[in-house]
Every structure is written in C-alpha cells, then in structure tokens.
Write a protein that holds these residues in place. Structure first.
Motif, PDB file in Angstrom:
ATOM      1  N   LEU A   1     -35.609 161.883 101.966  1.00 56.50           N
ATOM      2  CA  LEU A   1     -36.850 161.346 102.516  1.00 56.50           C
ATOM      3  C   LEU A   1     -37.794 161.097 101.348  1.00 56.50           C
ATOM      4  O   LEU A   1     -38.046 161.987 100.539  1.00 56.50           O
ATOM      5  CB  LEU A   1     -37.488 162.351 103.489  1.00 56.50           C
ATOM      6  CG  LEU A   1     -36.777 162.492 104.849  1.00 56.50           C
ATOM      7  CD1 LEU A   1     -35.754 163.600 104.791  1.00 56.50           C
ATOM      8  CD2 LEU A   1     -37.780 162.757 105.948  1.00 56.50           C
ATOM      9  N   ASP A   2     -38.285 159.877 101.275  1.00 56.82           N
ATOM     10  CA  ASP A   2     -39.248 159.495 100.247  1.00 56.82           C
ATOM     11  C   ASP A   2     -40.634 159.596 100.863  1.00 56.82           C
ATOM     12  O   ASP A   2     -41.093 158.699 101.572  1.00 56.82           O
ATOM     13  CB  ASP A   2     -38.965 158.053  99.785  1.00 56.82           C
ATOM     14  CG  ASP A   2     -40.064 157.506  98.875  1.00 56.82           C
ATOM     15  OD1 ASP A   2     -39.962 156.339  98.458  1.00 56.82           O
ATOM     16  OD2 ASP A   2     -41.030 158.254  98.604  1.00 56.82           O
ATOM     17  N   ALA A   3     -41.288 160.740 100.610  1.00 57.50           N
ATOM     18  CA  ALA A   3     -42.602 160.967 101.231  1.00 57.50           C
ATOM     19  C   ALA A   3     -43.672 160.367 100.325  1.00 57.50           C
ATOM     20  O   ALA A   3     -44.211 161.035  99.438  1.00 57.50           O
ATOM     21  CB  ALA A   3     -42.828 162.463 101.428  1.00 57.50           C
TER      22      ALA A   3
ATOM     23  N   ALA B   1     -41.602 164.319  97.620  1.00 55.76           N
ATOM     24  CA  ALA B   1     -42.930 163.731  97.837  1.00 55.76           C
ATOM     25  C   ALA B   1     -43.444 163.199  96.503  1.00 55.76           C
ATOM     26  O   ALA B   1     -43.143 163.756  95.443  1.00 55.76           O
ATOM     27  CB  ALA B   1     -43.895 164.783  98.385  1.00 55.76           C
ATOM     28  N   THR B   2     -44.194 162.091  96.569  1.00 58.62           N
ATOM     29  CA  THR B   2     -44.613 161.463  95.307  1.00 58.62           C
ATOM     30  C   THR B   2     -46.137 161.499  95.157  1.00 58.62           C
ATOM     31  O   THR B   2     -46.749 162.521  95.418  1.00 58.62           O
ATOM     32  CB  THR B   2     -44.049 160.030  95.230  1.00 58.62           C
ATOM     33  OG1 THR B   2     -44.426 159.320  96.413  1.00 58.62           O
ATOM     34  CG2 THR B   2     -42.526 160.058  95.153  1.00 58.62           C
ATOM     35  N   ALA B   3     -46.714 160.354  94.789  1.00 56.80           N
ATOM     36  CA  ALA B   3     -48.105 160.377  94.302  1.00 56.80           C
ATOM     37  C   ALA B   3     -49.137 160.848  95.321  1.00 56.80           C
ATOM     38  O   ALA B   3     -50.111 161.504  94.952  1.00 56.80           O
ATOM     39  CB  ALA B   3     -48.465 158.970  93.816  1.00 56.80           C
TER      40      ALA B   3
ATOM     41  N   GLU C   1     -40.376 162.344  86.761  1.00 54.46           N
ATOM     42  CA  GLU C   1     -39.124 162.324  87.548  1.00 54.46           C
ATOM     43  C   GLU C   1     -39.033 161.042  88.364  1.00 54.46           C
ATOM     44  O   GLU C   1     -37.999 160.394  88.431  1.00 54.46           O
ATOM     45  CB  GLU C   1     -39.095 163.530  88.505  1.00 54.46           C
ATOM     46  CG  GLU C   1     -38.859 164.872  87.851  1.00 54.46           C
ATOM     47  CD  GLU C   1     -38.896 165.997  88.888  1.00 54.46           C
ATOM     48  OE1 GLU C   1     -39.934 166.160  89.562  1.00 54.46           O
ATOM     49  OE2 GLU C   1     -37.886 166.708  89.021  1.00 54.46           O
ATOM     50  N   GLU C   2     -40.142 160.672  88.995  1.00 59.53           N
ATOM     51  CA  GLU C   2     -40.131 159.475  89.849  1.00 59.53           C
ATOM     52  C   GLU C   2     -39.750 158.240  89.041  1.00 59.53           C
ATOM     53  O   GLU C   2     -38.932 157.420  89.438  1.00 59.53           O
ATOM     54  CB  GLU C   2     -41.514 159.297  90.483  1.00 59.53           C
ATOM     55  CG  GLU C   2     -41.576 158.210  91.537  1.00 59.53           C
ATOM     56  CD  GLU C   2     -42.940 158.127  92.226  1.00 59.53           C
ATOM     57  OE1 GLU C   2     -43.873 158.844  91.817  1.00 59.53           O
ATOM     58  OE2 GLU C   2     -43.051 157.319  93.171  1.00 59.53           O
ATOM     59  N   GLY C   3     -40.298 158.160  87.814  1.00 55.75           N
ATOM     60  CA  GLY C   3     -39.966 157.011  86.957  1.00 55.75           C
ATOM     61  C   GLY C   3     -38.533 157.065  86.483  1.00 55.75           C
ATOM     62  O   GLY C   3     -37.794 156.073  86.547  1.00 55.75           O
TER      63      GLY C   3
ATOM     64  N   LEU D   1     -39.515 149.140  87.002  1.00 58.68           N
ATOM     65  CA  LEU D   1     -40.959 149.042  87.278  1.00 58.68           C
ATOM     66  C   LEU D   1     -41.137 149.323  88.759  1.00 58.68           C
ATOM     67  O   LEU D   1     -40.584 148.630  89.616  1.00 58.68           O
ATOM     68  CB  LEU D   1     -41.473 147.627  86.949  1.00 58.68           C
ATOM     69  CG  LEU D   1     -41.427 147.201  85.469  1.00 58.68           C
ATOM     70  CD1 LEU D   1     -41.588 145.691  85.336  1.00 58.68           C
ATOM     71  CD2 LEU D   1     -42.494 147.937  84.663  1.00 58.68           C
ATOM     72  N   ASP D   2     -41.882 150.397  89.082  1.00 57.06           N
ATOM     73  CA  ASP D   2     -42.058 150.820  90.469  1.00 57.06           C
ATOM     74  C   ASP D   2     -43.562 150.792  90.781  1.00 57.06           C
ATOM     75  O   ASP D   2     -44.354 151.389  90.053  1.00 57.06           O
ATOM     76  CB  ASP D   2     -41.505 152.257  90.629  1.00 57.06           C
ATOM     77  CG  ASP D   2     -41.656 152.807  92.051  1.00 57.06           C
ATOM     78  OD1 ASP D   2     -41.218 153.948  92.285  1.00 57.06           O
ATOM     79  OD2 ASP D   2     -42.212 152.092  92.916  1.00 57.06           O
ATOM     80  N   LEU D   3     -43.940 150.044  91.825  1.00 61.22           N
ATOM     81  CA  LEU D   3     -45.359 150.034  92.220  1.00 61.22           C
ATOM     82  C   LEU D   3     -45.485 150.649  93.606  1.00 61.22           C
ATOM     83  O   LEU D   3     -44.968 150.101  94.589  1.00 61.22           O
ATOM     84  CB  LEU D   3     -45.908 148.587  92.219  1.00 61.22           C
ATOM     85  CG  LEU D   3     -47.367 148.429  92.642  1.00 61.22           C
ATOM     86  CD1 LEU D   3     -48.319 149.177  91.703  1.00 61.22           C
ATOM     87  CD2 LEU D   3     -47.756 146.939  92.710  1.00 61.22           C
ATOM     88  N   GLY D   4     -46.144 151.802  93.662  1.00 59.64           N
ATOM     89  CA  GLY D   4     -46.335 152.469  94.944  1.00 59.64           C
ATOM     90  C   GLY D   4     -47.740 152.221  95.455  1.00 59.64           C
ATOM     91  O   GLY D   4     -48.442 151.327  94.967  1.00 59.64           O
ATOM     92  N   GLY D   5     -48.160 153.053  96.391  1.00 57.03           N
ATOM     93  CA  GLY D   5     -49.522 152.936  96.913  1.00 57.03           C
ATOM     94  C   GLY D   5     -50.505 153.719  96.071  1.00 57.03           C
ATOM     95  O   GLY D   5     -51.653 153.348  95.907  1.00 57.03           O
TER      96      GLY D   5
ATOM     97  N   GLY E   1     -35.145 152.153  94.093  1.00 54.24           N
ATOM     98  CA  GLY E   1     -36.191 153.171  94.249  1.00 54.24           C
ATOM     99  C   GLY E   1     -35.680 154.480  93.669  1.00 54.24           C
ATOM    100  O   GLY E   1     -34.518 154.581  93.291  1.00 54.24           O
ATOM    101  N   TRP E   2     -36.518 155.502  93.613  1.00 51.33           N
ATOM    102  CA  TRP E   2     -36.144 156.755  92.931  1.00 51.33           C
ATOM    103  C   TRP E   2     -35.143 157.576  93.744  1.00 51.33           C
ATOM    104  O   TRP E   2     -34.433 158.440  93.212  1.00 51.33           O
ATOM    105  CB  TRP E   2     -37.376 157.598  92.626  1.00 51.33           C
ATOM    106  CG  TRP E   2     -38.153 158.015  93.833  1.00 51.33           C
ATOM    107  CD1 TRP E   2     -39.221 157.359  94.385  1.00 51.33           C
ATOM    108  CD2 TRP E   2     -37.906 159.165  94.665  1.00 51.33           C
ATOM    109  NE1 TRP E   2     -39.653 158.025  95.497  1.00 51.33           N
ATOM    110  CE2 TRP E   2     -38.863 159.124  95.697  1.00 51.33           C
ATOM    111  CE3 TRP E   2     -36.992 160.201  94.648  1.00 51.33           C
ATOM    112  CZ2 TRP E   2     -38.929 160.096  96.691  1.00 51.33           C
ATOM    113  CZ3 TRP E   2     -37.036 161.177  95.638  1.00 51.33           C
ATOM    114  CH2 TRP E   2     -37.996 161.116  96.646  1.00 51.33           C
ATOM    115  N   THR E   3     -35.049 157.344  95.083  1.00 52.69           N
ATOM    116  CA  THR E   3     -34.307 158.303  95.934  1.00 52.69           C
ATOM    117  C   THR E   3     -32.833 158.402  95.593  1.00 52.69           C
ATOM    118  O   THR E   3     -32.275 159.502  95.546  1.00 52.69           O
ATOM    119  CB  THR E   3     -34.452 157.879  97.407  1.00 52.69           C
ATOM    120  OG1 THR E   3     -34.156 156.485  97.517  1.00 52.69           O
ATOM    121  CG2 THR E   3     -35.860 158.130  97.912  1.00 52.69           C
TER     122      THR E   3
END
Ligand SMILES: Nc1nc2c(ncn2[C@@H]2O[C@H](COP(=O)(O)OP(=O)(O)OP(=O)(O)O)[C@@H](O)[C@H]2O)c(=O)[nH]1
Ligand SMILES: [Ca+2]
Length: 495
Positions: free
Chosen positions: A71-73, A132-134, A174-176, A202-206, A434-436
């Motif tokens: 789960l990518d929270a 869980a991320t940012a 870790e996410e990167g 290159l990952d752009l989240g919220g 994505g990172w998952t």
C-alpha cells in the motif's frame, strides 16, 4: 530353450534378455536373484525420477511470480499495488490525524477487493506491506499523531488473511531510491552485464518530489546524505538521490498561494473563482512560520490565466541564492551533473499526459507556447472541453504544468537539449512506475546482490532432461521385467 512372447517387438538387444534367471534357478522365486534386484532398483529410480519431475513441475512458482501487496500511503491518497492498481479514492492516511481509526477504515473496502483478487490458497504466503510517504513525513514532523495513524492502519491490515509485514514511514531517500530500482528493474537494466547505463527516476507526488540517478562524475563523497549504494546482480551502483519535502505539486501550490497578492492567480484559468479557507494553506507544515499576523479566514481565489506571470510566481518558491557545494539544484541542495535518460512518473505523467505534452522531442519553446495557450483558455471553456475530468485536478493543470517545467528546467537544471532525455511514463511493461515495486523487491530479497550463476541449462532444460531420463528408465524397467512377468504369470511352453 524357452520361447517367450516378447512384449516388445523392437527388443532385440541380448542385454535385457540376458538378465533372465539361468535354468538352475528354475522353479525358484525369480524375484530374489541379483538381476531382478538390479532391475527393481532401476525401476525405483525411474519412479522416483518421474515423481521428482512431477513435483518439480508443480512446485510453487519461484518467489518472483508470487503475489505481493504494497500500500502506497501517499499524501493525497493511498494506492494498493498487487501488480494491478486498486486505487482508494479518499485522501491520504495523514489526513486522518484527528481521527486515526478512520485511516484504517479508509483501507478496508480496497483490501476486501484485494482479498478477492489474490487466490485464496496464496493468502497466507502473500506478504503485505504499507509504506507511507511525504504526507506522513509532514505529519510526523509536525506532531506526534503519526504514530496513532500507523497503529490504526496496522490494526486494520492485520485483520486480513495476508502475511502482514508492517506499516512504516519511508524516508525521502528510500522513496527516491526504490523508485529508481523499480524503473531499472522493469526496464531490465539491472540484470544485464555491467556497463549498461541505468535510467534516472523523477517522481512527483503531492507533498514531495524525488530525483534519483547514477552519475559517473559522482562518488557520493561531496554529499553522503544524497548517496545510496546498491549491489544488484553483481553490479555496484552509486546512486544520487534527493527528496524535496514540500515540493510535491499540492504543497508547492499552497506555497505559491501564500504569496500576499495571491488573490488574483495567473496560474488558474481566467474566469475561475472559488472561496477558499486560508487555514488550508497555513495549516500545512510546509508553510509554518509563513502565516501573516492578521488574515481573514477566507479569500476569493480568482484565475487570470497568464503563463509568464505564473512562471514568475512559481519560481519564487525556489531558492537559488546559496550553495556550499560544487553545484546545486535549488535550496542549497547538492546535485551532480545530470546524466542519461530519465523516467518521470506519478504526477509528472498525470499532468503532462492531460496537457498532451508527453512528447519531449517537442522544442521547449513549443511546449511553453502550448501551456501558455492552455492557461489563457477561459475556465468555462476548459470545463466544457473536459466534462469527465475531476474539477479538483482540472483547475490545477495550468499551475501543475508550469510547476513541472520550472522544477525540471530551473530546479534540476535540465537544458532544452537534455529535456528530450526525459520520458513521461505511467507504466513500464504493464507495471506502474513508482517506489512500491522496488520496495517489495528489496524486502523480499528478490534482487540478488550477486549475479545468479548462469545454469548450464535453463530450469526448463533440467526438467526436460530428467523427464526424458525418467521415461527411458521406466520403459527399460518395464521391458526388462516384462518377460519375467510373463514367465511368472504362466507356465512357459516347452518345445
Ligand atoms: N490529474 C491527476 N492527478 C492525480 C491523479 N492521481 C493522483 N493525482 C495527483 O497527483 C499528485 C501526485 O499523486 P501521487 O504521486 O499519488 O501523490 P502521493 O503519493 O499521494 O503524494 P506523496 O506522498 O507526496 O508521494 C497528487 O497531487 C494527486 O492528487 C490522476 O489520476 N490525475
Ligand atoms: Ca507518491
């Protein structure tokens, strides 16, 4: 001389016939002579070989074919990946800080769907992770409520029949790094012989954005905190990675809206108007300390749709004034020279695919002209042209497109030539970028540090070889015993 009905017309070799018991054994039990023991042993080997083949061919698929759930929270929503996306259309778990039990509740419906998708007999073997991320990094940074949210999520996930492996907040590094692993694993750039150039991620989240790439000119010494070392399939990778917290597109928008004169917004289409609550802006940890003394609770947010003015406002949230390293991206963060191709995913893809700007061979001036045209299009016309698009996303595309160009060209210093090295991607070979996936591959040790010994034969070769051997042995066993059976089952005709 005994004539036997030989049960196989092609059996002419004297070898097997010679195993029959000699006359002096006549009348004795033919089953305990040395020859029959040898034949029996051959038969047992043949049967064992056949059973082995049967077991091998039905054995559980190698680990990598097993299901896994991550789960990518994220800050804006939670996604469940079981190699198919089960999107939970609510908000990120960090939004439930004041009512943590709702965070667990928000996952239930989708997890029930997952329960249907993973074969029941695989449930117990299927590892279940929540990362869980940012959004949660910001909550943890700002309060102690993140623990309550993780605990509520943990209790909810443990009720499902999977092999629960824990819920945790990933670091930006870790996410990167795991996003980079996913992109290069799916693109087959890790298991090849060394020397194959890898692809940057290159990952752009919220709430955050990550950049990760291997640079020959970078050995990690200048900024160790931006360095991650991997040994994968026998190759060493010294990865540069940085996660900019608060520079995901949602938080970046809040930072631009905090600019005082931001009641008339050039990053929103002309005619767009909405009453907004200042607390939504200043409650964010990304804007702590920015809250003016006296502000009204609400403000009217009007769009004026001017790309050039929007670029200026977006650029104002980047700091280029200080850099204590040999070179920096922005906000004083070290970044080596860009190298190679890049895969840009998540919001990079959502935004640029909507704007029809995923073709990076388009000259940058043409990209900017297209974006300027979109930004100046009246809001009513935009809504008429895209009735199916969620207005929450639709209203933000002018800002988001402008933000992406500013982040890439001014923030990360992509030149107009290097811009064409970027590919905006959603999937690679039917798996979401994505990172998952990288996270799960790492936790399930599915990417060996050393190159797998190349087998003399591929797995299927071994199975075929054993199968053939087993069948031959079994035929030999039957043929060599067959005359004996005939002999034992009826009296030979004496002629
Ligand atoms: N236009 C559009 N935007 C989307 C879509 N899905 C998510 N987004 C937005 O794109 C941004 C990034 O999405 P994600 O990468 O899932 O963000 P996240 O993982 O929740 O955020 P982080 O925790 O910062 O990684 C967020 O602002 C989302 O609201 C979509 O289908 N279309
Ligand atoms: Ca994300």
């Amino acid at each position: 001389m005994f004539l036997f009905p030989v049960c196989s017309p092609f059996l002419t070799s004297p070898s097997c016939l010679s195993v029959f018991p000699p006359p002096e054994m006549k009348g004795k039990n033919p089953w305990n002579t040395p020859t029959t023991i040898i034949i029996t042993v051959i038969g047992i080997i043949a049967i064992v070989a056949l059973v082995t083949v049967a077991v091998l061919q039905n054995r559980h698929l190698p680990q990598k074919y097993k299901y896994g759930i991550v789960l990518d929270a994220g800050s804006s929503h939670t996604s469940v990946y079981i190699y198919k996306l089960c999107q939970i259309y609510t908000v990120g778990i960090s939004s439930y800080a004041s009512a943590p039990w709702k965070a667990g509740e928000s996952l239930r419906a989708c997890m029930q769907d997952v329960e249907q998708q993973v074969p029941k007999k695989r449930h117990r073997q299927t590892p279940l992770y929540l990362g869980a991320t940012a959004g949660m990094r910001l909550l943890k940074y700002n309060s102690s409520m993140s623990d309550g949210v993780l605990q509520a999520v943990e209790e909810a996930l443990q009720k499902f029949p999977f092999s629960y492996q824990g819920a945790r907040i990933l670091s930006g590094q870790e996410e990167g790094a795991f996003g980079w692993v996913t992109v290069n694993y799916l693109d087959d750039r890790l298991s090849q012989v060394c020397g194959l150039e890898t692809t940057g991620a290159l990952d752009l989240g919220g709430a955050s954005t990550q950049i990760s790439f291997v640079s020959d000119k970078y050995n990690g010494s200048e900024s160790p905190s931006n360095s991650v070392n991997f040994r994968l399939y026998g190759n060493d990778y010294n990865l540069y990675t940085h996660s900019f917290l608060c520079y995901g597109k949602d938080q970046a928008l809040l930072m631009t809206q905090s600019v005082p004169e931001m009641l008339n917004d050039p990053c929103f289409n002309p005619g767009y108007t909405a009453i907004k609550n200042y607390s939504k802006i200043y409650d964010s940890p990304c804007l702590s300390g920015w809250k003016p003394q006296k502000i009204p609770t609400h403000f009217t947010h009007n769009g004026t749709g001017n790309f050039q003015q929007c670029q200026r406002i977006v650029k104002s949230i980047f700091n280029f004034t200080h850099c204590k390293y040999s070179q920096c991206s922005f906000n004083g963060i070290f970044q080596p020279s860009l190298q190679g191709q890049f895969g840009a995913f998540s919001a990079y893809y959502f935004v640029m695919s909507f704007l029809n700007l995923t073709d990076t061979t388009m000259p940058l001036e043409a990209v900017k002209a297209k974006l300027a045209h979109y930004c100046s299009t009246p809001w009513n016309q935009i809504k008429q042209q895209h009735p199916e698009v969620n207005e929450k996303y639709l209203a933000g595309y002018c800002f988001s497109g402008t933000y992406i160009l500013t982040l890439l060209m001014e923030g990360y210093n992509f030149t107009s030539e290097e811009y064409s090295n970027i590919k905006f991607i959603k999937k690679i070979k039917d798996s979401d970028a994505g990172w998952t996936l990288g996270y799960m591959l790492n936790l399930t040790n599915m990417i060996p540090a050393e190159a797998p010994d190349s087998p003399l034969l591929p797995y299927s070769g071994y199975v075929s070889l054993v199968t053939i051997m087993a069948i031959l042995l079994f035929i030999l066993f039957i043929l060599c015993l067959c005359p004996l059976w005939t002999r034992c089952s009826k009296q030979p005709e004496i002629v």
